[in-house]
Enzyme design. Structure first.
Site: not given
Ligand code: UDP
Length: 315
Positions: A276, A140, A214, A11, A136, A35-36, A112, A33
């Site tokens: 979370g 990062k 958010r 994305y 996650y 997830t792309g 992130t 690829l």
């Protein structure tokens, strides 16, 4: 410049790759690829289907890397931490080694807001404590630490951009995850008839309407920051910038705007809190505004939703 965009079939990576090509850069997209989508690779980019651990084959003559390829689902990272550590940290360290071997000393890294964890104050600044609450965010943050050390010791030039809630679309480039966890695409799936209703994860948060707040940023604005970051990368320095709109919107406000934009009633069902989820996550983007001259141009939630909706109706 000759640029390698890892994760450029995803994305955000595809939007950045498209903007880089529009700006006249020569772009190679490297993506496994997992997830792309290959058809998201912009026209004009060279495409290499490979894991980031094999990035060496695409690094000859490259001036800088924009690194998006990563696993990015919070829940999955809790269930399968090994995948996240191996891919997000291990894969990135391999990429950085390959960059050194090929004399590539500039990187823009996709970091992130999850590096901050539960914030102590809002809006969040780059100097605030980093206490990620899931693997996650931890992976990062670990990459951010490595970049700082490599900048100091190896002369790497790095910029990390810490994204808040990215949404919207850029032309045909839109969010399309096999497993969709994000709010705006899930609300719009109700309007397209792919879902019956949207779940609201908790209405008992300490916010004005009880739903989480958010900071939604338009993907085109976010992508533009990468072009500014690329120009600002300085060998021997690692800079970190938050990227958000600086304005928070509640889950309820998002659903209301989606109703307005789509003209669909979008039934909402109140559910349990999602483990979370902090009540409020809003970025201070003052540093990137001050230092790189970045400013959100499509900051209105209505515009963000309208562009996401427009791309869906064109698909
Ligand atoms: N959310 C929701 N229903 C959904 C998806 C998300 O109520 O189907 C809420 C979620 O609890 C959070 C906000 O919407 O408060 C944004 O969630 P998202 O997954 O889009 O992004 P995050 O903030 O987790 O990165």
């Amino acid at each position: 410049m000759r640029l390698l965009v890892t994760g450029g079939a995803g994305y955000i990576g595809s939007v950045v790759a498209a903007q880089l090509i529009e700006a006249g850069h020569e772009v190679t997209v490297l993506d496994d690829l997992s997830t792309g989508h290959e058809d998201a690779v912009p026209e004009g980019a060279r495409f290499v289907r490979a894991d980031i651990a094999e990035a060496g084959q695409a690094l000859d003559g490259v001036d800088a890397v924009l690194h998006f390829a990563a696993k990015s689902l919070v829940g999955e990272s809790v269930q399968q931490p090994e995948r996240y550590w191996a891919n997000n940290l291990g894969g990135t360290l391999a990429l950085l080694d390959a960059m050194r071997e090929h004399d590539v000393h500039r990187i823009v890294f996709s970091s992130t807001a999850a590096t901050y964890g539960e914030p102590e104050r809002t809006p969040i600044e780059e100097t605030d404590p980093t206490r990620p609450t899931n693997p996650y965010g931890a992976t990062k943050l670990a990459v951010d630490s490595a970049l700082t050390a490599y900048a100091e010791q190896r002369g790497l030039g790095a910029v990390s951009l810490r994204y808040f809630n990215v949404a919207g679309a850029y032309g045909r480039y839109r969010e399309r995850h096999a497993v969709e966890t994000h709010l705006i695409p899930n609300v719009l799936k109700v309007a397209t008839g792919e879902r019956e209703s949207v779940s609201v994860f908790g209405t008992d948060y300490p916010t004005p309407d009880g739903t989480c707040i958010r900071d939604y940023i338009h993907v085109a604005d976010l992508a533009r920051a990468h072009l500014l970051a690329l120009d600002a990368v300085t060998p021997g320095r690692h800079e970190i910038y938050n990227l958000g709109n600086g304005t928070g919107f509640s889950v309820q406000e998002v659903i209301d705007v989606c109703r307005e934009v789509t003209g669909h009633e979008i039934p909402a069902v109140v559910g349990e809190r999602r483990p979370g989820d902090p009540a409020v996550l809003v970025a201070s983007s003052a540093k990137i505004q001050r230092e790189l001259g970045w400013k959100a141009e499509r900051a209105a939630l209505r515009d963000i939703v309208a562009d996401a909706w427009g791309a869906l109706s064109r698909k």
